[in-house]
Write a protein that holds these residues in place. Structure first.
Motif, PDB file in Angstrom:
ATOM      1  N   ALA A 300      -0.026  -1.292  -4.999  1.00  0.00           N
ATOM      2  CA  ALA A 300       0.201  -1.041  -3.660  1.00  0.00           C
ATOM      3  C   ALA A 300      -1.217   0.057  -3.433  1.00  0.00           C
ATOM      4  O   ALA A 300      -1.248   0.797  -4.149  1.00  0.00           O
ATOM      5  CB  ALA A 300       1.466  -0.563  -3.438  1.00  0.00           C
ATOM      6  N   VAL A 301      -1.635  -0.267  -2.230  1.00  0.00           N
ATOM      7  CA  VAL A 301      -2.905   0.820  -1.703  1.00  0.00           C
ATOM      8  C   VAL A 301      -2.498   1.157  -0.316  1.00  0.00           C
ATOM      9  O   VAL A 301      -2.390   0.249   0.564  1.00  0.00           O
ATOM     10  CB  VAL A 301      -4.073   0.172  -1.978  1.00  0.00           C
ATOM     11  CG1 VAL A 301      -5.222   0.753  -1.225  1.00  0.00           C
ATOM     12  CG2 VAL A 301      -4.389  -0.517  -3.260  1.00  0.00           C
ATOM     13  N   LEU A 302      -2.547   2.399   0.074  1.00  0.00           N
ATOM     14  CA  LEU A 302      -2.694   2.699   1.729  1.00  0.00           C
ATOM     15  C   LEU A 302      -3.873   3.554   1.781  1.00  0.00           C
ATOM     16  O   LEU A 302      -4.317   4.711   0.879  1.00  0.00           O
ATOM     17  CB  LEU A 302      -1.382   3.840   1.469  1.00  0.00           C
ATOM     18  CG  LEU A 302      -0.876   4.074   3.039  1.00  0.00           C
ATOM     19  CD1 LEU A 302      -0.872   2.957   4.013  1.00  0.00           C
ATOM     20  CD2 LEU A 302       0.170   5.121   2.873  1.00  0.00           C
ATOM     21  N   VAL A 303      -4.410   3.416   3.003  1.00  0.00           N
ATOM     22  CA  VAL A 303      -5.612   4.081   3.153  1.00  0.00           C
ATOM     23  C   VAL A 303      -5.220   4.849   4.641  1.00  0.00           C
ATOM     24  O   VAL A 303      -4.996   4.050   5.541  1.00  0.00           O
ATOM     25  CB  VAL A 303      -6.990   3.290   3.360  1.00  0.00           C
ATOM     26  CG1 VAL A 303      -8.045   4.367   3.866  1.00  0.00           C
ATOM     27  CG2 VAL A 303      -7.047   2.635   2.027  1.00  0.00           C
ATOM     28  N   LEU A 304      -5.519   6.346   4.750  1.00  0.00           N
ATOM     29  CA  LEU A 304      -5.244   6.813   5.919  1.00  0.00           C
ATOM     30  C   LEU A 304      -6.512   7.654   6.462  1.00  0.00           C
ATOM     31  O   LEU A 304      -7.278   8.031   5.743  1.00  0.00           O
ATOM     32  CB  LEU A 304      -4.016   7.949   5.863  1.00  0.00           C
ATOM     33  CG  LEU A 304      -2.814   7.367   5.319  1.00  0.00           C
ATOM     34  CD1 LEU A 304      -1.883   8.713   4.914  1.00  0.00           C
ATOM     35  CD2 LEU A 304      -2.082   6.345   6.194  1.00  0.00           C
ATOM     36  N   ASP A 305      -6.650   7.661   7.873  1.00  0.00           N
ATOM     37  CA  ASP A 305      -7.585   8.526   8.391  1.00  0.00           C
ATOM     38  C   ASP A 305      -7.001   9.798   8.449  1.00  0.00           C
ATOM     39  O   ASP A 305      -6.153   9.967   9.316  1.00  0.00           O
ATOM     40  CB  ASP A 305      -8.079   7.920   9.903  1.00  0.00           C
ATOM     41  CG  ASP A 305      -9.283   8.585  10.449  1.00  0.00           C
ATOM     42  OD1 ASP A 305      -9.093   9.867  10.571  1.00  0.00           O
ATOM     43  OD2 ASP A 305     -10.108   7.900  10.951  1.00  0.00           O
ATOM     44  N   VAL A 306      -7.725  10.801   7.961  1.00  0.00           N
ATOM     45  CA  VAL A 306      -7.050  12.381   8.071  1.00  0.00           C
ATOM     46  C   VAL A 306      -7.117  12.767   9.641  1.00  0.00           C
ATOM     47  O   VAL A 306      -6.013  13.341   9.931  1.00  0.00           O
ATOM     48  CB  VAL A 306      -7.935  13.250   7.049  1.00  0.00           C
ATOM     49  CG1 VAL A 306      -7.325  14.737   7.573  1.00  0.00           C
ATOM     50  CG2 VAL A 306      -7.538  12.982   5.574  1.00  0.00           C
ATOM     51  N   ASN A 307      -8.099  12.602  10.206  1.00  0.00           N
ATOM     52  CA  ASN A 307      -8.180  13.081  11.509  1.00  0.00           C
ATOM     53  C   ASN A 307      -7.400  12.574  12.792  1.00  0.00           C
ATOM     54  O   ASN A 307      -6.636  13.187  13.534  1.00  0.00           O
ATOM     55  CB  ASN A 307      -9.609  13.124  12.097  1.00  0.00           C
ATOM     56  CG  ASN A 307     -10.363  13.684  11.086  1.00  0.00           C
ATOM     57  OD1 ASN A 307     -10.276  15.038  10.699  1.00  0.00           O
ATOM     58  ND2 ASN A 307     -11.555  13.069  10.447  1.00  0.00           N
ATOM     59  N   THR A 308      -7.142  11.519  12.742  1.00  0.00           N
ATOM     60  CA  THR A 308      -6.277  10.443  13.633  1.00  0.00           C
ATOM     61  C   THR A 308      -5.007  10.250  13.307  1.00  0.00           C
ATOM     62  O   THR A 308      -3.964   9.565  13.849  1.00  0.00           O
ATOM     63  CB  THR A 308      -7.067   9.147  13.937  1.00  0.00           C
ATOM     64  OG1 THR A 308      -7.079   8.341  12.704  1.00  0.00           O
ATOM     65  CG2 THR A 308      -8.404   9.544  14.593  1.00  0.00           C
ATOM     66  N   ARG A 309      -4.680  10.268  11.633  1.00  0.00           N
ATOM     67  CA  ARG A 309      -3.387   9.981  10.919  1.00  0.00           C
ATOM     68  C   ARG A 309      -3.260   8.577  11.292  1.00  0.00           C
ATOM     69  O   ARG A 309      -1.992   8.103  11.246  1.00  0.00           O
ATOM     70  CB  ARG A 309      -2.319  10.694  11.347  1.00  0.00           C
ATOM     71  CG  ARG A 309      -1.315  11.111  10.375  1.00  0.00           C
ATOM     72  CD  ARG A 309      -2.130  11.892   9.183  1.00  0.00           C
ATOM     73  NE  ARG A 309      -2.499  13.177   9.589  1.00  0.00           N
ATOM     74  CZ  ARG A 309      -2.190  14.219   9.678  1.00  0.00           C
ATOM     75  NH1 ARG A 309      -0.865  14.324   9.372  1.00  0.00           N
ATOM     76  NH2 ARG A 309      -2.854  15.341  10.086  1.00  0.00           N
ATOM     77  N   GLU A 310      -4.350   7.532  11.455  1.00  0.00           N
ATOM     78  CA  GLU A 310      -4.076   6.340  11.402  1.00  0.00           C
ATOM     79  C   GLU A 310      -4.097   5.506  10.103  1.00  0.00           C
ATOM     80  O   GLU A 310      -4.816   5.913   9.276  1.00  0.00           O
ATOM     81  CB  GLU A 310      -4.971   5.693  12.509  1.00  0.00           C
ATOM     82  CG  GLU A 310      -4.861   5.806  13.961  1.00  0.00           C
ATOM     83  CD  GLU A 310      -5.970   5.438  14.839  1.00  0.00           C
ATOM     84  OE1 GLU A 310      -5.637   5.405  16.149  1.00  0.00           O
ATOM     85  OE2 GLU A 310      -7.056   4.883  14.352  1.00  0.00           O
ATOM     86  N   LEU A 312      -5.465   2.736   8.148  1.00  0.00           N
ATOM     87  CA  LEU A 312      -6.772   1.928   8.225  1.00  0.00           C
ATOM     88  C   LEU A 312      -6.624   0.781   7.192  1.00  0.00           C
ATOM     89  O   LEU A 312      -7.169  -0.369   7.539  1.00  0.00           O
ATOM     90  CB  LEU A 312      -8.034   2.758   7.456  1.00  0.00           C
ATOM     91  CG  LEU A 312      -8.122   3.848   8.217  1.00  0.00           C
ATOM     92  CD1 LEU A 312      -9.580   4.585   8.022  1.00  0.00           C
ATOM     93  CD2 LEU A 312      -8.626   3.739   9.833  1.00  0.00           C
ATOM     94  N   SER A 313      -5.854   0.780   6.046  1.00  0.00           N
ATOM     95  CA  SER A 313      -5.393  -0.412   5.204  1.00  0.00           C
ATOM     96  C   SER A 313      -4.470  -0.149   4.551  1.00  0.00           C
ATOM     97  O   SER A 313      -3.845   0.907   4.356  1.00  0.00           O
ATOM     98  CB  SER A 313      -6.602  -0.500   4.111  1.00  0.00           C
ATOM     99  OG  SER A 313      -6.439  -1.392   3.313  1.00  0.00           O
ATOM    100  N   TYR A 314      -3.383  -1.555   4.465  1.00  0.00           N
ATOM    101  CA  TYR A 314      -2.008  -1.346   4.203  1.00  0.00           C
ATOM    102  C   TYR A 314      -2.075  -2.589   3.213  1.00  0.00           C
ATOM    103  O   TYR A 314      -2.018  -3.670   3.733  1.00  0.00           O
ATOM    104  CB  TYR A 314      -1.176  -1.306   5.314  1.00  0.00           C
ATOM    105  CG  TYR A 314       0.192  -1.340   5.014  1.00  0.00           C
ATOM    106  CD1 TYR A 314       1.021  -0.089   5.485  1.00  0.00           C
ATOM    107  CD2 TYR A 314       1.076  -2.255   4.282  1.00  0.00           C
ATOM    108  CE1 TYR A 314       2.264   0.227   5.250  1.00  0.00           C
ATOM    109  CE2 TYR A 314       2.251  -1.910   4.156  1.00  0.00           C
ATOM    110  CZ  TYR A 314       2.947  -0.818   4.535  1.00  0.00           C
ATOM    111  OH  TYR A 314       4.280  -0.656   4.308  1.00  0.00           O
ATOM    112  N   VAL A 315      -1.947  -2.208   1.720  1.00  0.00           N
ATOM    113  CA  VAL A 315      -1.669  -3.395   0.746  1.00  0.00           C
ATOM    114  C   VAL A 315      -0.341  -3.226   0.139  1.00  0.00           C
ATOM    115  O   VAL A 315      -0.312  -2.180  -0.564  1.00  0.00           O
ATOM    116  CB  VAL A 315      -2.956  -3.775  -0.057  1.00  0.00           C
ATOM    117  CG1 VAL A 315      -2.797  -4.663  -1.242  1.00  0.00           C
ATOM    118  CG2 VAL A 315      -4.139  -3.748   0.547  1.00  0.00           C
TER     119      VAL A 315
END
Length: 782
Positions: A300-310, A312-315
């Motif tokens: 499993a992989v999760l990528v977050l944008d620190v500044n917007t808390r969005e 970006l990628s959800y596996v």
């Protein structure tokens, strides 16, 4: 007045007309189409990421108000040329249709407008009788009064049948041409415009000649009306027809399932970056192909944008098999944390003013009752800086720090981070809390690391302010408002300096497949990162953070099966850095000076320097670090002029005695420390002619605490030996051993003694030839 008089004079007719008008006003349902729709998700730029079939088995996308110009033109030219001019029906077309049908003796032509077709679609295609046609005509005029022409076109495009179980233009575009309706060519738009005219007869892959003839006739009509030029026409008629439906994209299938639980049947724009999602999918697939050979099947992989808390990628999982639970979304599932919580303990102790980054902490054999923590490599450093202990992920210093800090205090910090799966009281987890004794999930952990990074960013960007809602949940819904709350002078969990210093420590973690000097390469990205491996090699973690991004990786088996080699640094970390390679570079965090103080630090011990510390350096520490104790490892001793022996006035004149500062570790730490630090100098011995007490210190290496020891038997039934170990500061010392006052033997230099005790409680006593004595209580169980 005339109307009023007419109404009075013709009451019955007026009432009838009124009833008819009321009926006409309310004859059209408020919601024309109520059939279930597919759940559809798109990327942040509107690219399709995936869709789920509707409950009735149809690919029917949610209503779309936007109809692409090409398709709109083709549809009107094919179905209803006077669409923008008529009030919902076309008398001329109806008359011609009736005439041709009477002459043919059967229905050969329809006279319905697009508006009438929308009504028919909303009424589930009832039998085409003249009575039904009349109803459709009335409802069509009512629809024209209620909705704009563009809205009516959108109704048609979203609900027209395109053959098989495909309903609506958006679904048809993807099923037949594998692209968005906005990206259709003239030939493709013309194909879809003619297809609903007879979806059961003309279907892609069947009746190709009929479909081709219809499409080309429409293209020729567009040419004659100067809608397209001759070059476009000639190229369009050369385009092939679709042969079979394409599978809809499934770029983020686990996120699709997650969103479907909350927004079923809706069209949802997410925060996902399609390009990054595809790249992450490829990375996961490549690593899965290798790891699956070792029976490691889930990632499993999760990528977050620190500044917007969005997001970006959800596996949510690897492309494994159904048997290996490929449909399980691991991201929000609780798993054993391994060492991934260690940075939170480090930050908590910095924040509480109980630690400095370079403070030496003990790394020696340790027992707490029957619990004996061990480092991954089974080795000990004796004493190591807290910073290096974290970067090397050493277990023993972590447990000792946790015991010193307090289990309840650390548990309280974790509760403030809102780690949902840590639900039990502190005593339930015990001292294993920082080593994997608790469970958490990738979502909460990535959220926490992102919040820490954002805390430092906000503090430095707003001239030393915090935000009171910093630790909010990330979002995968585009357009959702992220509210960090109000500015505050008070920290929320950790102060900015403690977080910054924690990241500085994590930045020094040696990367997989890299030598010790990796950080000096220009291409290296500055990333604070940590790995974790759970007991039994069941879970491998790696989480990295920069100023702008957080990447979290979990590797293992969904069913909890452990595998050799399932270690964070070997399996999860390579995926982490492959994903970071796809992200833009980030500058490093700015130092939060207002939360820091520059002080003199003892270079050898890492504590605040005292006057007798030989080597010092100026360092920025967190403000709370001023509460830490000064260096305890430097003492003043009296030595002779050759610096060979300790002396005093009983054996040497004052003019020949010099005082010197000496760095001294406790015996147990010294025993292991000097093995790895050849420049460490133990305290010199007292010269033999000096009077006074000679300090000879000894300490148990094993067992180090009152503990319960299990001695298993070999395959031949013989009980294993127990090896007792003691460290002594004097190499020439002779030790005398006894067990429950029964003499066992003596040792010199290397003080190790093997015994085979029976089950029970024992007291070990060791006396040296100088009269010093130490004792230890143990319990033996087989």
């Amino acid at each position: 007045m005339r109307i009023k008089g007419y109404i009075i004079k013709h009451k019955k007719k007026s009432i009838l007309v009124g009833i008819l008008l009321i009926f006409y006003a309310f004859c059209l349902p408020k919601q024309l189409f109520v059939k279930p729709t597919s759940t559809v998700i798109t990327s942040t730029k509107g690219h399709l990421l995936g869709a789920l079939i509707a409950e009735d088995g149809q690919w029917r996308f949610p209503h779309n108000d936007s109809v692409p110009d090409k398709f709109k033109t083709c549809l009107i030219q094919f179905e209803d040329e006077h669409f923008y001019k008529h009030p919902g029906f076309n008398p001329v077309s109806i008359f011609k249709a009736i005439q041709q049908n009477i002459n043919a003796g059967r229905v050969v032509r329809g006279g319905s407008t697009i508006t009438q077709q929308v009504i028919r679609l909303s009424r589930n295609d009832r039998p085409r009788t003249y009575l039904e046609k009349c109803k459709e005509l009335i409802l069509a005029t009512r629809l024209e009064l209620r909705a704009s022409k563009e809205k009516i076109l959108a109704y048609w495009s979203s609900n027209a049948p395109f053959g098989g179980n495909v309903v609506g233009l958006d679904a048809a575009s993807w099923r037949f041409f594998n692209r968005s309706s906005a990206d259709l060519s003239w030939a493709e738009a013309a194909t879809l415009a003619v297809l609903p005219n007879a979806p059961k007869l003309i279907y892609p892959g069947k009746n190709q000649q009929k479909l081709l003839a219809k499409r080309n006739r429409l293209l020729k009509k567009l040419l004659h009306k100067n809608v397209i030029d001759s070059l476009t026409y000639n190229l369009s008629i050369l385009e092939e027809l679709p042969q079979k439906p394409f599978a809809l994209p499934q770029i983020a299938p686990h996120l699709l399932q997650k969103i479907n639980k909350e927004k079923k049947g809706e069209f949802v724009k997410t925060t996902i970056n399609k390009r990054l999602q595809n790249q992450t999918n490829t990375i996961v697939k490549n690593h899965y192909n290798q790891l699956s050979k070792n029976g490691i099947n889930n990632i499993a992989v999760l990528v977050l944008d620190v500044n917007t808390r969005e997001v970006l990628s959800y596996v949510g999982n690897a492309p494994t098999t159904k048997k290996n639970q490929k449909d399980v979304d691991i991201i929000d599932k609780p798993r054993s944390t391994g060492s991934i919580l260690k940075p939170f303990l480090y930050a908590a102790m910095l924040d509480a003013g109980e630690l400095l980054p370079n403070t030496l902490v003990a790394d020696v054999p340790t027992n707490y009752g029957s619990y004996q923590p061990e480092n991954f490599d089974k080795k000990y450093a004796g004493a190591i800086s807290a910073k290096k202990a974290l970067s090397k992920s050493l277990n023993v210093p972590t447990v000792r720090l946790l015991q010193k800090f307090g289990l309840e205090k650390f548990h309280d910090y974790l509760q403030k981070l809102q780690l949902r799966d840590i639900k039990k009281n502190p005593n339930y987890y015990g001292l294993t809390l920082a080593l994997g004794g608790a469970e958490s999930n990738l979502w909460d952990l990535c959220k926490s690391y992102a919040s820490l990074a954002s805390t430092v960013n906000h503090y430095t960007e707003t001239s030393s302010f915090y935000f009171d809602n910093e630790f909010l949940n990330p979002t995968f819904y585009k357009g959702e408002t992220i509210d960090f709350g109000k500015k505050s002078n008070q920290k929320i969990v950790f102060d900015a300096a403690s977080i910054y210093l924690t990241f500085e420590s994590l930045k020094e973690v040696n990367r997989p497949n890299a030598d010790e000097n990796w950080e000096f390469f220009d291409a290296a990205k500055e990333i604070a990162w940590k790995t974790g491996t759970s007991f039994g090699f069941r879970d491998a973690w790696s989480i990295g953070v920069t100023r702008d991004y957080v990447v979290g990786v979990w590797v293992g088996n969904a069913d909890g099966e452990g595998r050799p080699g399932l270690v964070g640094i070997q399996t999860a970390a390579p995926i982490l850095f492959d994903v970071f390679d796809k992200l833009p570079n980030s500058s490093w965090f700015e130092k939060p000076f207002d939360e820091m103080t520059q002080v003199e630090i003892c270079s050898k011990s890492g504590y605040r320097a005292t006057k007798i510390c030989e080597e010092t350096k100026l360092s920025y520490i967190q403000n709370t670090g001023l509460k830490t104790e000064p260096c305890p490892f430097h003492i003043n001793i009296n030595i002779d002029r050759s610096s060979t022996y300790q002396v005093n006035t009983s054996c040497e004149s004052l003019e020949n005695i010099q005082q010197k500062s000496w760095f001294v570790l406790p015996p147990l730490q010294e025993y292991y420390y000097k093995k790895q630090n050849p420049f460490y100098k133990p305290l010199p011995k007292f010269r033999e002619d000096c009077l006074g007490e000679v300090k000879n210190v000894m300490k148990f290496l094993y067992p180090t605490e009152k503990s319960t020891i299990f001695l298993p038997k070999d395959f031949d039934g013989k009980q294993n030996e127990l090896i007792l170990k003691v460290a002594h500061s004097n190499k020439e010392a002779i030790l005398f051993w006894s067990l429950n006052q029964q003499f066992l033997g003596t040792t010199t230099e290397n003080h190790e003694l093997a015994i085979t005790p029976k089950e029970g409680d024992f007291k070990i006593t060791v006396v040296d030839n100088f009269g010093n004595e130490i004792q230890q209580q143990i319990s033996i169980k087989e």
